[in-house]
Design a protein around this motif. Structure first.
Motif, PDB file in Angstrom:
ATOM      1  N   ALA A   1      15.885 -67.847 -61.398  1.00 29.82           N
ATOM      2  CA  ALA A   1      15.145 -67.291 -62.538  1.00 29.82           C
ATOM      3  C   ALA A   1      15.763 -67.762 -63.857  1.00 29.82           C
ATOM      4  CB  ALA A   1      15.188 -65.764 -62.481  1.00 29.82           C
TER       5      ALA A   1
ATOM      6  N   GLU B   1      17.900 -66.011 -70.342  1.00 28.31           N
ATOM      7  CA  GLU B   1      18.286 -66.432 -71.677  1.00 28.31           C
ATOM      8  C   GLU B   1      19.712 -65.955 -71.973  1.00 28.31           C
ATOM      9  OE1 GLU B   1      18.331 -67.474 -75.565  1.00 28.31           O
ATOM     10  OE2 GLU B   1      18.204 -65.309 -75.274  1.00 28.31           O
TER      11      GLU B   1
ATOM     12  N   GLN C   1      10.320 -73.372 -69.618  1.00 28.53           N
ATOM     13  CA  GLN C   1       9.434 -72.232 -69.820  1.00 28.53           C
ATOM     14  C   GLN C   1       9.104 -72.078 -71.303  1.00 28.53           C
ATOM     15  OE1 GLN C   1      10.854 -68.056 -69.880  1.00 28.53           O
ATOM     16  NE2 GLN C   1       9.581 -67.779 -68.068  1.00 28.53           N
TER      17      GLN C   1
ATOM     18  N   LYS D   1       4.782 -66.676 -65.311  1.00 33.67           N
ATOM     19  CA  LYS D   1       5.666 -65.597 -64.861  1.00 33.67           C
ATOM     20  C   LYS D   1       5.210 -64.338 -65.586  1.00 33.67           C
ATOM     21  CE  LYS D   1      10.590 -64.593 -64.268  1.00 33.67           C
ATOM     22  NZ  LYS D   1      11.079 -63.810 -65.413  1.00 33.67           N
TER      23      LYS D   1
ATOM     24  N   ASP E   1      15.053 -57.893 -58.227  1.00 35.17           N
ATOM     25  CA  ASP E   1      16.026 -57.069 -57.510  1.00 35.17           C
ATOM     26  C   ASP E   1      16.432 -57.593 -56.139  1.00 35.17           C
ATOM     27  OD1 ASP E   1      15.420 -55.591 -59.734  1.00 35.17           O
ATOM     28  OD2 ASP E   1      15.388 -53.665 -58.707  1.00 35.17           O
ATOM     29  N   LEU E   2      16.359 -58.881 -55.904  1.00 36.87           N
ATOM     30  CA  LEU E   2      16.827 -59.417 -54.623  1.00 36.87           C
ATOM     31  C   LEU E   2      18.339 -59.591 -54.725  1.00 36.87           C
ATOM     32  CD1 LEU E   2      14.007 -62.063 -54.000  1.00 36.87           C
ATOM     33  CD2 LEU E   2      14.286 -59.838 -52.884  1.00 36.87           C
TER      34      LEU E   2
ATOM     35  N   GLY F   1      17.490 -63.817 -59.739  1.00 38.35           N
ATOM     36  CA  GLY F   1      18.061 -63.806 -61.084  1.00 38.35           C
ATOM     37  C   GLY F   1      19.458 -63.224 -61.094  1.00 38.35           C
TER      38      GLY F   1
ATOM     39  N   TYR G   1      27.399 -59.325 -64.630  1.00 36.88           N
ATOM     40  CA  TYR G   1      26.797 -59.261 -63.282  1.00 36.88           C
ATOM     41  C   TYR G   1      27.816 -59.623 -62.188  1.00 36.88           C
ATOM     42  CZ  TYR G   1      22.710 -59.321 -66.282  1.00 36.88           C
ATOM     43  OH  TYR G   1      21.812 -59.019 -67.263  1.00 36.88           O
TER      44      TYR G   1
END
Ligand SMILES: Cc1cc2nc3c(=O)[nH]c(=O)nc-3n(C[C@H](O)[C@H](O)[C@H](O)COP(=O)(O)O)c2cc1C
Length: 316
Positions: free
Chosen positions: A6, A9, A64, A133, A195-196, A218, A269
């Protein structure tokens, strides 16, 4: 199943994408964070730096675009195609207030007549694949049936659905029932995003929705860059990747401060791949100094057990 990265930014710029491909890979395609298009017929230096071919190693890369001005979109798509990019992705999902207030991103979903005129114009003017998207709507998922009727009128290369509405931002559970209905009624290929966090999450989506054409990862993939290559998930390799990333940012920015700030976005993350990382995450957040930053990262790798896959411990 096709796995894709994904666009994020502020996180998945060219330094991240190139290093991820080299160190871990496993994704077939990388989407680039949005490029804003308006009436200016120019790219900002920062945008140019991110998509220029000199900074991007070969592979499947999709730029994108974000905006509501069809002529600006057409201009930018042609410029990007002239550089060798084939597919262009259109952002109809960004929930940020500054974007939606201008009727862009997920804000465009509230203006169906304008959106229709926009899509009519870009699909008649441009050849070559355009993917979208999108979210399910702005305020409620019931908005999606009308949006899907509109999308179904165009040859969209792939409709990538993040099954939340704008008002959800990234909070609350993904709306799987609404995704199921969307998949059933879409005339275009549908990709799933949201949410994977593990291979078993991916397998569950694949099993429930076998007609989905791609899974877009993502934050889970930032948290665990070896998500799709578990055999490469070793402390040594992860640490070497983090160091290469930091060095890449130091070269890109020419200073430690900005490199550390960029690494903090990653660590927001990534820390959730480690057990019990809260204290060190706090220490990292406060750091602005190279020595302190490196010491905190060393301590993470020296003291914290690696999880088998990351957990979703963040709030946004
Ligand atoms: C910090 C951040 C930046 C993002 N930037 C973009 C972007 O430039 N373009 C876009 O389409 N989505 C963007 N997104 C949304 C992600 O692409 C993705 O749809 C979202 O994170 C949900 O997928 P995930 O649960 O796998 O992370 C961004 C999300 C975050 C958290």
């Amino acid at each position: 199943m096709r796995y894709t990265f994904a666009p994020l930014e502020g996180v998945t710029g060219y330094v991240y994408r190139n290093l991820h491909r080299r160190w871990f890979g496993g994704v077939e395609r990388y989407y680039m964070p949005f490029i804003s298009v308006g009436q200016s017929r120019s790219f900002s230096p920062r945008e140019w730096q991110d998509f220029c071919p000199e900074h991007n190693e070969s592979g499947d890369l999709v730029p994108q675009l974000l905006g509501k001005d069809a002529e600006g979109f057409i201009w930018a798509a042609r410029e990007l195609r002239a550089l060798g990019y084939r597919e262009i992705n259109f952002n109809l999902g960004c929930p940020s207030g500054t974007v939606t207030a201008k009727g862009k991103g997920a804000g465009f979903l509230t203006r169906p007549a304008e959106l229709e005129a926009f899509l009519d114009r870009i699909f008649s003017a441009l050849e070559g694949p355009i993917s979208i998207k999108t979210r399910l709507g702005y305020a409620a998922p019931e908005e999606f049936s009308a949006l899907l009727e509109l999308y179904n009128r165009y040859p969209i290369a792939e409709l990538i659905i993040h099954p939340r509405v704008r008002q959800d931002f990234y909070r609350c559970a993904v709306r799987m029932e609404a995704f199921e209905a969307a998949l059933r009624h879409s005339r275009n290929p549908v990709g799933y995003n949201g949410d994977l966090m593990s291979l078993s999450d991916c397998a569950a989506v694949e099993a429930r929705f076998p007609s989905v054409t791609s899974l877009m990862l993502g934050r889970g993939l930032i948290a665990d860059p070896a998500f799709l290559r578990p055999e490469k998930r070793t402390r040594e390799r992860l640490q070497a990747f983090d160091e290469a990333l930091y060095e890449g940012y130091r070269t890109m920015f020419g200073n430690d401060r900005n490199a550390i700030m960029r690494m903090k976005e990653v660590w927001y993350y990534h820390i959730h791949l480690f057990e019990g990382g809260e204290k060190l995450a706090k220490r990292l957040r406060r750091t602005t100094d190279r020595v302190e930053y490196c010491a905190a990262v060393q301590e993470i790798y020296r003291t914290l057990p690696l999880r088998e896959h990351a957990v979703q411990g963040w709030t946004g």
